[in-house]
Design a protein around this motif. Structure first.
Motif, short mmCIF file in Angstrom:
data_model
loop_
_atom_site.label_atom_id
_atom_site.label_comp_id
_atom_site.label_asym_id
_atom_site.label_seq_id
_atom_site.Cartn_x
_atom_site.Cartn_y
_atom_site.Cartn_z
N VAL A 93 50.88 9.83 13.00
CA VAL A 93 51.33 11.74 13.13
C VAL A 93 49.76 12.01 13.28
O VAL A 93 50.26 13.09 14.65
N SER A 94 48.59 11.74 13.26
CA SER A 94 47.42 12.62 12.88
C SER A 94 47.12 12.41 14.86
O SER A 94 46.91 13.42 15.82
N MET A 95 47.35 10.84 15.17
CA MET A 95 47.47 10.57 17.07
C MET A 95 47.67 11.58 17.56
O MET A 95 47.17 11.94 18.36
N ALA A 96 48.70 11.55 17.37
CA ALA A 96 49.67 12.21 18.03
C ALA A 96 49.24 13.13 18.16
O ALA A 96 49.35 14.45 19.15
N ILE A 97 49.06 14.44 17.25
CA ILE A 97 49.41 15.45 17.15
C ILE A 97 47.83 16.04 18.19
O ILE A 97 47.61 17.25 18.56
N LEU A 98 46.97 15.16 17.47
CA LEU A 98 45.58 15.14 18.22
C LEU A 98 45.64 15.17 19.98
O LEU A 98 44.71 15.73 20.48
N ALA A 99 46.38 14.08 20.00
CA ALA A 99 47.19 13.69 21.84
C ALA A 99 46.70 14.79 22.58
O ALA A 99 46.73 14.94 23.45
N GLY A 100 48.31 15.54 21.55
CA GLY A 100 48.96 16.68 22.09
C GLY A 100 47.58 17.93 22.78
O GLY A 100 47.64 18.80 23.52
N VAL A 101 46.91 18.08 22.01
CA VAL A 101 46.44 19.88 21.23
C VAL A 101 45.07 19.47 22.39
O VAL A 101 45.18 20.06 23.20
N ALA A 102 44.50 17.80 23.26
CA ALA A 102 43.50 17.69 23.35
C ALA A 102 43.72 17.64 25.38
O ALA A 102 43.09 18.07 26.08
N GLU A 103 45.51 17.14 25.04
CA GLU A 103 46.29 17.64 26.27
C GLU A 103 45.65 19.38 27.23
O GLU A 103 45.86 19.53 27.82
N VAL A 104 46.41 19.41 25.51
CA VAL A 104 46.69 21.30 26.92
C VAL A 104 45.31 21.98 26.76
O VAL A 104 45.10 22.71 27.70
N LEU A 105 44.52 21.17 25.82
CA LEU A 105 42.67 21.95 26.38
C LEU A 105 42.75 21.73 27.71
O LEU A 105 41.82 22.90 28.13
N VAL A 106 42.80 19.77 28.34
CA VAL A 106 42.52 19.49 29.79
C VAL A 106 43.14 20.67 30.89
O VAL A 106 42.44 20.46 31.30
N ILE A 107 44.38 20.50 30.80
CA ILE A 107 45.48 21.59 31.66
C ILE A 107 44.58 22.29 31.41
O ILE A 107 44.17 22.87 32.43
N ARG A 108 44.10 23.04 30.59
CA ARG A 108 43.63 24.37 30.54
C ARG A 108 42.30 24.74 31.39
O ARG A 108 42.24 25.90 32.14
N SER A 109 41.43 23.73 30.60
CA SER A 109 40.68 23.35 31.42
C SER A 109 40.66 23.48 32.98
O SER A 109 40.19 24.25 34.24
#
Length: 282
Positions: free
Chosen positions: A200-216
């Motif tokens: 669960v943690s891996m899935a959540i962190l991966a999702g948040v990380a992807e959004v951060l990279v997209i935004r950057s």
């Protein structure tokens, strides 16, 4: 971008830990599920218009490459120390330079070719083939880097017509669908609380990380952000030491340092070439 890469390093650490008990495809699917949730959030907030593309097959092909590179990397880190795998993966920018010349017909000067050659030789310093120092599975990281480089080539091809958010959305949707096909054949229901928590943690962190990279990537050019990618080595080493009590040996540090320097130089030269092209077009 730095925050996203920090979280992606945490995701890689989760994957290495879980690889001791779960199948790599199940781990990769769980990671992609997090990315899928990130894209689903973007679809919910921005609408289906982000899926508009002129090249649907190229977009789906990029998703296939994403699934392949992620799976190979997870398999590799189940045998190879995390920091070593991250260091070897930094050969990807050199693959991008070579493939850019071969596939896209991009002009590559002598200095960039020299940097590529030095980068590859430095990778051999880390792997040390035939010496039995690094596990043979490290070669899988090279193949993962090659698939990642092909993804980047497709990204360059698509950048002229499609938005970054469109490319990421198709990648998440395609990779998730592809990995779901073999999932029933390798699925192992987690029985330990720590396994469930990490998935669960891996899935959540991966999702948040992807959004951060997209935004950057929406805020500034990729060439400006590219050097930040090398912070993965810092975090990979930190997590490897903290969780697995593993640290790279001196030759790995030397090889990684040379790869980082030559990689940043290659990115710098690519930035200069791109700038010159823009000035000519103006």
């Amino acid at each position: 971008m730095a925050g996203g890469l920090f979280l992606f390093s945490a995701v890689d650490t989760h994957a290495k830990f879980l690889s001791e008990t779960l199948h790599p495809i199940q781990i990769t699917w769980s990671r992609q599920f997090g990315l899928l949730m990130g894209v689903s959030f973007l679809l919910a907030t921005r609408g289906l218009s982000i899926l508009n593309t002129c090249h649907p097959y190229l977009q789906m092909g990029r998703g296939v490459l994403a699934a392949g590179s992620a799976t190979l990397f997870v398999v590799a880190v189940s045998f190879v120390p995390l920091a070593d795998a991250v260091a070897i993966s930094f050969v990807a920018p050199f693959f991008v330079t070579v493939l850019g010349a071969l596939i896209l017909g991009e002009t590559v000067g002598v200095r960039r070719w020299i940097a590529v050659a030095i980068g590859f030789l430095s990778t051999l310093v880390i792997i040390r083939p035939g010496m039995g120092v690094i596990h043979p599975a490290s070669v899988l990281v090279l193949f993962a880097a090659l698939l990642f480089a092909l993804r980047q080539i497709l990204s360059r091809k698509l950048s002229g017509s499609d938005r970054t958010i469109t490319t990421v959305a198709y990648t998440a949707l395609t990779a998730s669908a592809l990995l779901t096909v073999p999932l029933p054949f390798v699925w192992q229901t987690p029985v330990l609380g720590v396994e469930i928590a990490l998935l669960v943690s891996m899935a959540i962190l991966a999702g948040v990380a992807e959004v951060l990279v997209i935004r950057s990537l929406e805020l500034t050019q990729a060439v400006v952000l590219a050097p930040v990618h090398y912070s993965l080595l810092v975090w990979g080493t930190f997590y490897g030491w903290l969780v697995f009590d593993q640290l790279p040996d001196i030759l790995t540090w030397i090889g990684a340092a040379i790869i980082v320097v030559t990689g940043i130089y290659t990115l710098h030269r690519e930035g200069l070439v791109a700038k010159q092209k823009d000035q000519k077009s103006d």
